[in-house]
Design an enzyme around this catalytic site. Structure first.
Site, PDB file in Angstrom:
ATOM      1  N   ASN A   8     -51.898 -70.675 -70.742  1.00 35.80           N
ATOM      2  CA  ASN A   8     -52.666 -69.522 -70.026  1.00 35.80           C
ATOM      3  C   ASN A   8     -52.905 -68.259 -70.804  1.00 35.80           C
ATOM      4  O   ASN A   8     -51.917 -67.584 -70.859  1.00 35.80           O
ATOM      5  CB  ASN A   8     -52.328 -69.446 -68.607  1.00 35.80           C
ATOM      6  N   HIS A  11     -53.904 -63.177 -69.662  1.00 34.34           N
ATOM      7  CA  HIS A  11     -53.147 -61.716 -69.838  1.00 34.34           C
ATOM      8  C   HIS A  11     -53.628 -61.215 -71.142  1.00 34.34           C
ATOM      9  O   HIS A  11     -53.578 -59.999 -71.275  1.00 34.34           O
ATOM     10  CB  HIS A  11     -51.696 -61.937 -70.055  1.00 34.34           C
ATOM     11  N   HIS A  51     -58.791 -68.678 -66.124  1.00 34.32           N
ATOM     12  CA  HIS A  51     -59.137 -68.229 -64.829  1.00 34.32           C
ATOM     13  C   HIS A  51     -60.068 -67.048 -64.577  1.00 34.32           C
ATOM     14  O   HIS A  51     -59.772 -65.894 -64.979  1.00 34.32           O
ATOM     15  CB  HIS A  51     -57.913 -67.633 -63.894  1.00 34.32           C
ATOM     16  N   ARG A  53     -61.456 -64.805 -62.163  1.00 31.40           N
ATOM     17  CA  ARG A  53     -61.435 -64.665 -61.005  1.00 31.40           C
ATOM     18  C   ARG A  53     -62.750 -63.762 -60.173  1.00 31.40           C
ATOM     19  O   ARG A  53     -63.566 -63.335 -61.120  1.00 31.40           O
ATOM     20  CB  ARG A  53     -60.390 -63.633 -60.647  1.00 31.40           C
ATOM     21  N   ARG A  57     -61.213 -59.541 -62.915  1.00 35.09           N
ATOM     22  CA  ARG A  57     -60.436 -58.657 -63.472  1.00 35.09           C
ATOM     23  C   ARG A  57     -59.721 -58.914 -65.011  1.00 35.09           C
ATOM     24  O   ARG A  57     -59.291 -57.974 -65.435  1.00 35.09           O
ATOM     25  CB  ARG A  57     -59.107 -58.358 -62.478  1.00 35.09           C
ATOM     26  N   GLU A  78     -59.157 -72.346 -63.961  1.00 37.58           N
ATOM     27  CA  GLU A  78     -58.799 -72.230 -62.699  1.00 37.58           C
ATOM     28  C   GLU A  78     -59.728 -71.590 -62.081  1.00 37.58           C
ATOM     29  O   GLU A  78     -60.041 -70.782 -62.395  1.00 37.58           O
ATOM     30  CB  GLU A  78     -57.415 -71.265 -63.065  1.00 37.58           C
ATOM     31  N   THR A 109     -51.705 -65.452 -59.001  1.00 37.74           N
ATOM     32  CA  THR A 109     -51.803 -66.696 -57.753  1.00 37.74           C
ATOM     33  C   THR A 109     -50.444 -66.605 -57.232  1.00 37.74           C
ATOM     34  O   THR A 109     -49.601 -67.022 -57.738  1.00 37.74           O
ATOM     35  CB  THR A 109     -52.313 -67.795 -58.524  1.00 37.74           C
ATOM     36  N   GLU A 159     -50.967 -79.407 -59.214  1.00 37.63           N
ATOM     37  CA  GLU A 159     -50.062 -78.476 -60.169  1.00 37.63           C
ATOM     38  C   GLU A 159     -49.067 -78.089 -59.249  1.00 37.63           C
ATOM     39  O   GLU A 159     -49.625 -77.152 -58.137  1.00 37.63           O
ATOM     40  CB  GLU A 159     -50.733 -77.292 -60.781  1.00 37.63           C
ATOM     41  N   HIS A 198     -46.450 -71.627 -63.091  1.00 35.19           N
ATOM     42  CA  HIS A 198     -46.008 -70.327 -62.509  1.00 35.19           C
ATOM     43  C   HIS A 198     -44.572 -69.884 -62.538  1.00 35.19           C
ATOM     44  O   HIS A 198     -43.617 -70.633 -62.197  1.00 35.19           O
ATOM     45  CB  HIS A 198     -46.524 -70.369 -61.033  1.00 35.19           C
TER      46      HIS A 198
END
Ligand code: PXP
Length: 248
Positions: A8, A11, A51, A53, A57, A78, A109, A159, A198
């Site tokens: 992922n 970040h 992801h 969003r 963001r 995502e 999340t 998941e 996660h």
């Protein structure tokens, strides 16, 4: 079948947005999620997760389309269960879509999707995405009623949310691992592919080895954090080599 790693890279976009939220396409805007994705590919990532969003963001729509076009790795998109995101997914055509709950206030999340509670809407999104050839995963807590509901939507995968496991201490760790193991067995028996993600990091990873049937782990924060010290390629390579010890 070796355990697969989905990296992922949200970040990386978070860091870019910290400085360039208004001009993410400027030639000065760095770091580049696209470069991070290429480096993850070099390190042996099996897929990339991004992801977009609803508040944009971190990842922007343009990032998603650029990564899809330019990086030859399966893409896991995502997404919140909204009309807007279903529309983007249908144009982006990722290999996989992972439906997640999304609220504006959360840092990341935070809980699993309530599949039983939002059944009709989720079922409809699963149908539309899978009819377009996108394999759908539902991000859920390791609870048996959620697994039952996930199977009834016709989604191909779940998941399992490993956040409670990652935050557990002392005796709670074993309890969370057995919840995950029981959920994985039930999901596998229901014909669902079992992924997890996660809060998984280089230290807690092997505690998950008593959870059966895992196919793919999605890991973001820890890999990106390690990449600051070692570079993304080395960070992914190290995670992949730890994952090679999963007993299956
Ligand atoms: N899976 C899902 C569905 C997520 O929302 C996230 C966080 O964005 C992850 C996996 C990765 O979690 P982490 O960044 O803690 O590794």
């Amino acid at each position: 079948m070796p355990l697969l790693l989905g990296v992922n890279i949200d970040h990386v976009a978070t860091l870019r947005q910290a400085r360039y939220a208004r001009t993410p396409d400027s030639p000065n805007a760095e770091p580049s999620p696209l470069d991070a994705g290429r480096d993850a590919l070099c390190g042996g990532a099996d897929s990339l997760t991004i992801h977009v969003r609803s508040d944009r963001r971190h990842m922007q729509d343009a990032d998603a389309f650029r990564i899809r076009r330019e990086i030859p790795l399966p893409l896991n998109f995502e997404m919140g269960v909204t009309e807007e995101m279903v529309g983007i997914a249908l144009r982006l055509k990722p290999d996989f879509a992972c439906l997640v709950p999304e609220t504006r206030e959360e840092l990341t999340t935070e809980g699993g999707l309530d599949v039983s509670g939002g059944f009709a809407k989720i079922h409809d999104a699963v149908d539309r995405l899978q009819d377009a050839g996108i394999k759908v995963s539902l991000f859920i807590d390791p609870d048996l009623p959620q697994i039952d509901a996930a199977a009834r939507t016709g989604a191909a995968m779940i998941e399992l949310h490993t956040g409670c496991f990652a935050n557990a201490a002392g005796d709670e760790v074993a309890r969370e691992i057995s919840r995950l193991a029981e959920a994985a067995r039930a999901a596998h028996a229901a014909g669902l592919q079992v992924n997890a993600g996660h809060g998984i990091n280089y230290h807690n990873l092997t505690q998950l080895w008593s959870v059966p049937h895992l196919v793919e782990l999605n890991i973001g924060h820890s890999v990106v954090s390690r990449a600051i010290r070692t570079g993304m390629t080395a960070a992914v390579r190290e995670m992949k080599s730890l994952m090679a010890t999963y007993p299956g």
